[in-house]
Design a protein around this motif. Structure first.
Motif, PDB file in Angstrom:
ATOM      1  N   ARG A   1       0.843  -1.195   0.000  1.00 17.63           N
ATOM      2  CA  ARG A   1       0.000   0.000   0.000  1.00 17.63           C
ATOM      3  C   ARG A   1       0.886   1.255   0.000  1.00 17.63           C
ATOM      4  NH1 ARG A   1      -2.294  -1.183   4.183  1.00 17.63           N
ATOM      5  NH2 ARG A   1      -1.611   0.366   5.696  1.00 17.63           N
ATOM      6  N   ILE A   2       0.581   2.179  -0.900  1.00 16.20           N
ATOM      7  CA  ILE A   2       1.361   3.415  -0.976  1.00 16.20           C
ATOM      8  C   ILE A   2       0.773   4.390   0.027  1.00 16.20           C
ATOM      9  CG2 ILE A   2       2.132   5.273  -2.484  1.00 16.20           C
ATOM     10  CD1 ILE A   2       1.962   3.357  -4.820  1.00 16.20           C
ATOM     11  N   SER A   3       1.337   4.360   1.225  1.00 12.04           N
ATOM     12  CA  SER A   3       0.806   5.132   2.350  1.00 12.04           C
ATOM     13  C   SER A   3       1.970   5.579   3.225  1.00 12.04           C
ATOM     14  CB  SER A   3      -0.180   4.287   3.160  1.00 12.04           C
ATOM     15  OG  SER A   3       0.479   3.149   3.707  1.00 12.04           O
ATOM     16  N   THR A   4       1.663   6.479   4.152  1.00 12.39           N
ATOM     17  CA  THR A   4       2.700   7.011   5.034  1.00 12.39           C
ATOM     18  C   THR A   4       3.269   5.937   5.936  1.00 12.39           C
ATOM     19  OG1 THR A   4       1.661   9.192   5.018  1.00 12.39           O
ATOM     20  CG2 THR A   4       3.204   8.731   6.803  1.00 12.39           C
ATOM     21  N   GLU A   5       2.374   5.143   6.569  1.00 10.39           N
ATOM     22  CA  GLU A   5       2.858   4.160   7.540  1.00 10.39           C
ATOM     23  C   GLU A   5       3.685   3.052   6.887  1.00 10.39           C
ATOM     24  OE1 GLU A   5      -1.356   2.814   6.497  1.00 10.39           O
ATOM     25  OE2 GLU A   5      -0.277   4.704   6.821  1.00 10.39           O
ATOM     26  N   LYS A   6       3.452   2.821   5.603  1.00 15.12           N
ATOM     27  CA  LYS A   6       4.255   1.825   4.885  1.00 15.12           C
ATOM     28  C   LYS A   6       5.591   2.401   4.405  1.00 15.12           C
ATOM     29  CE  LYS A   6       1.600  -1.885   4.855  1.00 15.12           C
ATOM     30  NZ  LYS A   6       2.044  -3.193   5.385  1.00 15.12           N
TER      31      LYS A   6
ATOM     32  N   GLY B   1       1.580  -1.388  -6.331  1.00 16.76           N
ATOM     33  CA  GLY B   1       0.541  -1.160  -5.334  1.00 16.76           C
ATOM     34  C   GLY B   1      -0.163   0.154  -5.595  1.00 16.76           C
ATOM     35  N   ASP B   2      -1.003   0.519  -4.649  1.00 19.39           N
ATOM     36  CA  ASP B   2      -1.748   1.768  -4.757  1.00 19.39           C
ATOM     37  C   ASP B   2      -2.098   2.202  -3.340  1.00 19.39           C
ATOM     38  OD1 ASP B   2      -3.005   3.930  -5.850  1.00 19.39           O
ATOM     39  OD2 ASP B   2      -4.414   2.784  -7.072  1.00 19.39           O
ATOM     40  N   GLY B   3      -2.639   3.398  -3.210  1.00 20.91           N
ATOM     41  CA  GLY B   3      -3.006   3.875  -1.890  1.00 20.91           C
ATOM     42  C   GLY B   3      -3.237   5.366  -1.885  1.00 20.91           C
TER      43      GLY B   3
ATOM     44  N   ALA C   1      14.362  -7.771  -9.501  1.00 23.21           N
ATOM     45  CA  ALA C   1      14.715  -6.538  -8.800  1.00 23.21           C
ATOM     46  C   ALA C   1      16.117  -6.612  -8.190  1.00 23.21           C
ATOM     47  CB  ALA C   1      13.694  -6.246  -7.708  1.00 23.21           C
ATOM     48  N   ARG C   2      16.723  -5.459  -8.042  1.00 23.79           N
ATOM     49  CA  ARG C   2      18.012  -5.387  -7.341  1.00 23.79           C
ATOM     50  C   ARG C   2      17.811  -5.649  -5.858  1.00 23.79           C
ATOM     51  NH1 ARG C   2      22.980  -3.518  -8.847  1.00 23.79           N
ATOM     52  NH2 ARG C   2      22.051  -3.215 -10.901  1.00 23.79           N
ATOM     53  N   ALA C   3      16.733  -5.138  -5.321  1.00 25.72           N
ATOM     54  CA  ALA C   3      16.382  -5.384  -3.921  1.00 25.72           C
ATOM     55  C   ALA C   3      14.930  -5.003  -3.722  1.00 25.72           C
ATOM     56  CB  ALA C   3      17.268  -4.581  -2.970  1.00 25.72           C
ATOM     57  N   LEU C   4      14.289  -5.636  -2.764  1.00 30.93           N
ATOM     58  CA  LEU C   4      12.991  -5.176  -2.270  1.00 30.93           C
ATOM     59  C   LEU C   4      13.261  -4.184  -1.157  1.00 30.93           C
ATOM     60  CD1 LEU C   4       9.794  -5.651  -2.182  1.00 30.93           C
ATOM     61  CD2 LEU C   4      10.310  -6.980  -0.134  1.00 30.93           C
ATOM     62  N   VAL C   5      12.581  -3.054  -1.186  1.00 28.10           N
ATOM     63  CA  VAL C   5      12.713  -2.058  -0.123  1.00 28.10           C
ATOM     64  C   VAL C   5      11.430  -2.096   0.699  1.00 28.10           C
ATOM     65  CG1 VAL C   5      13.071   0.360   0.444  1.00 28.10           C
ATOM     66  CG2 VAL C   5      14.219  -0.647  -1.545  1.00 28.10           C
ATOM     67  N   PHE C   6      11.584  -2.330   1.999  1.00 24.35           N
ATOM     68  CA  PHE C   6      10.429  -2.406   2.899  1.00 24.35           C
ATOM     69  C   PHE C   6      10.629  -1.373   4.004  1.00 24.35           C
ATOM     70  CE2 PHE C   6       7.481  -4.113   6.008  1.00 24.35           C
ATOM     71  CZ  PHE C   6       6.428  -4.528   5.209  1.00 24.35           C
ATOM     72  N   PRO C   7      10.183  -0.123   3.754  1.00 28.37           N
ATOM     73  CA  PRO C   7      10.510   0.985   4.662  1.00 28.37           C
ATOM     74  C   PRO C   7       9.448   1.287   5.713  1.00 28.37           C
ATOM     75  CG  PRO C   7       9.658   1.847   2.609  1.00 28.37           C
ATOM     76  CD  PRO C   7       9.569   0.346   2.509  1.00 28.37           C
ATOM     77  N   SER C   8       8.630   0.310   6.066  1.00 28.10           N
ATOM     78  CA  SER C   8       7.497   0.536   6.957  1.00 28.10           C
ATOM     79  C   SER C   8       7.925   1.182   8.267  1.00 28.10           C
ATOM     80  CB  SER C   8       6.806  -0.795   7.248  1.00 28.10           C
ATOM     81  OG  SER C   8       5.644  -0.613   8.015  1.00 28.10           O
ATOM     82  N   VAL C   9       7.149   2.172   8.725  1.00 31.01           N
ATOM     83  CA  VAL C   9       7.488   2.885   9.947  1.00 31.01           C
ATOM     84  C   VAL C   9       6.617   2.462  11.131  1.00 31.01           C
ATOM     85  CG1 VAL C   9       8.393   4.886   8.723  1.00 31.01           C
ATOM     86  CG2 VAL C   9       5.973   4.826   9.325  1.00 31.01           C
TER      87      VAL C   9
END
Length: 423
Positions: A241-246, A266-268, A299-307
């Motif tokens: 989900r394209i969101s702030t918390e993610k 994704g979307d959001g 992909a070179r890498a998956l980025v999982f920047p969830s806060v």
């Protein structure tokens, strides 16, 4: 064994429902009697073909409700669901039946607890999120975009405007939580709680009764095994989900600073804003599972920047299974899957410069290849297959049923034989 599964949805609309339905089909395939009780349809067609009996109330969730006020009342206390569940549980054999609750907060409400308690059947709860202890389900302040460390239902909690939409909706969730804790008494009912990450257990343990028993059961991951990739790695990928918390905006900013291309699947609610602010980013929208896994493999890498905390982010494990390194925020449960410097990198949560530094490091093909091969080898040494999930869950079920049987035996012994008055 009769596995009686309770969930909000009878179809896959996210990871929570997918785990409930996959486990239902899995246990039915192993010859167990399986029932799925849900509020919201439509019913996944695989269930009937897989031998799973389904009771679906065809109620609304927040996405389908015409009247938000009527749905708010349902979400706080769904009396219809409680009555229907009570009818279904009545008369089931306690020696072989176990009630496994996967979800209640999106449609069924805490009212189901009254039916489960009245049945006297063994039960347990899988904590896919935090609704059992936190009114908004996430220990997260949406307006402030930060993890919440307040004690749930304390004065500070009640005063905090932490809901993603509005403070009145927060108050409705507080009302639901009062019913959960004081009427249904779910934390006391679910003496056995399945957690899906170590972080999750650490967060909730202090807020549940002292006698709660925790069982760690990883969710299953559906990725076909393939050899490690040979092609040179491509772009950096975000899935979700394209969101702030993610953390989607953090990734976009870090990619700009590192001079690399950010690809979003994704979307959001932040998608339009992100595209306008970062026109160099690629937004692909949602893709089906095979397409997502193909993108991961390239992909070179998956980025999982969830806060926020997360539960057990499945995309992290899927990427590792595909042989793709993962760059993950150190604040979320996804870090438990990543060996920092070996199968990916941790970065300081919320810090685009820290993330950009790792993006820069992975621009080197040799580094990306080394971490990707290590990710592939480590994951497939102990894959999170459905069979592994069912084996672990079956052992937990046996423990819960055995404890319930001992409880019934003790209750019978305490009652003792009826006294006979002397003649």
């Amino acid at each position: 064994m009769h596995v009686f599964i309770v969930a909000d949805h009878a179809h896959v609309n996210g990871g929570q429902a997918r785990v409930a339905i996959d486990s239902a089909l899995g246990f039915a395939g192993r010859g167990h009697r399986v029932t799925l009780f849900a509020a919201v349809g439509p019913v996944d067609p695989r269930l009937a073909g897989g031998g799973v009996r389904v009771i679906c109330l065809n109620q609304d969730d927040v996405t389908t409700a015409r009247s938000k006020l009527a749905f708010a009342a349902q979400a706080i206390w769904n009396g219809r669901a409680a009555a229907a569940l009570a009818r279904e549980l009545a008369g089931l054999d306690p020696r072989e039946t176990l009630v496994h609750v996967h979800a209640f907060a999106k449609a069924l409400s805490p009212a189901i607890g009254t039916a489960i308690r009245a049945s006297g059947l063994a039960c347990l709860y899988t904590m896919h999120e935090f609704f059992l202890v936190c009114p908004n389900g996430g220990f997260y302040e949406y307006p402030a975009a930060r993890i919440c460390h307040r004690t749930p239902m304390s004065r500070a909690c009640l005063a905090a405007n932490c809901d993603a939409q509005s403070y009145p909706r927060k108050l409705a969730r507080v009302a639901r939580h009062v019913g959960l804790a004081q009427v249904a008494r779910l934390p006391e009912l679910f003496r056995h709680v399945v957690t899906i990450s170590d972080l999750q257990e650490r967060v909730v343990a202090q807020h549940l009764p002292r006698g709660t028993t925790f069982h760690r059961v990883d969710n299953p991951i559906s990725v076909a095994q393939a050899p490690p990739r040979e092609a040179p790695p491509g772009d950096f990928l975000f899935v979700g989900r394209i969101s702030t918390e993610k953390g989607a905006p953090i990734f976009a900013e870090a990619a700009r600073r590192a001079g690399v291309r950010a690809v979003f699947v994704g979307d959001g609610e932040r998608a339009a804003e992100l595209k306008a602010r970062y026109p160099e980013a690629t937004l692909l929208g949602w893709r089906d599972a095979p397409s997502v896994q193909a993108l991961m493999r390239g992909a070179r890498a998956l980025v999982f920047p969830s806060v926020w905390y997360e539960g057990q982010p499945l995309t992290v494990y899927e990427a590792l299974a595909c042989g793709t390194p993962v760059i993950v925020s150190d604040a979320c449960a996804g870090r438990e899957a990543v060996e920092d410097g070996e199968t990916g990198f941790w970065f300081r949560s919320g810090d685009p410069d820290a993330l950009a530094a790792h993006l820069t490091r992975l621009r080197d093909d040799a580094t990306a290849d080394r971490l990707g091969r290590a990710a592939h080898a480590r994951y497939w040494a102990a894959p999170l297959s459905l069979d592994a999930h069912l084996d672990r869950l079956a052992a937990v079920y046996e423990t819960v049923l055995r404890e319930a049987a001992l409880g019934r035996a003790r209750a019978g012994s305490a009652a003792g034989p009826r006294a006979v008055a002397p003649a």
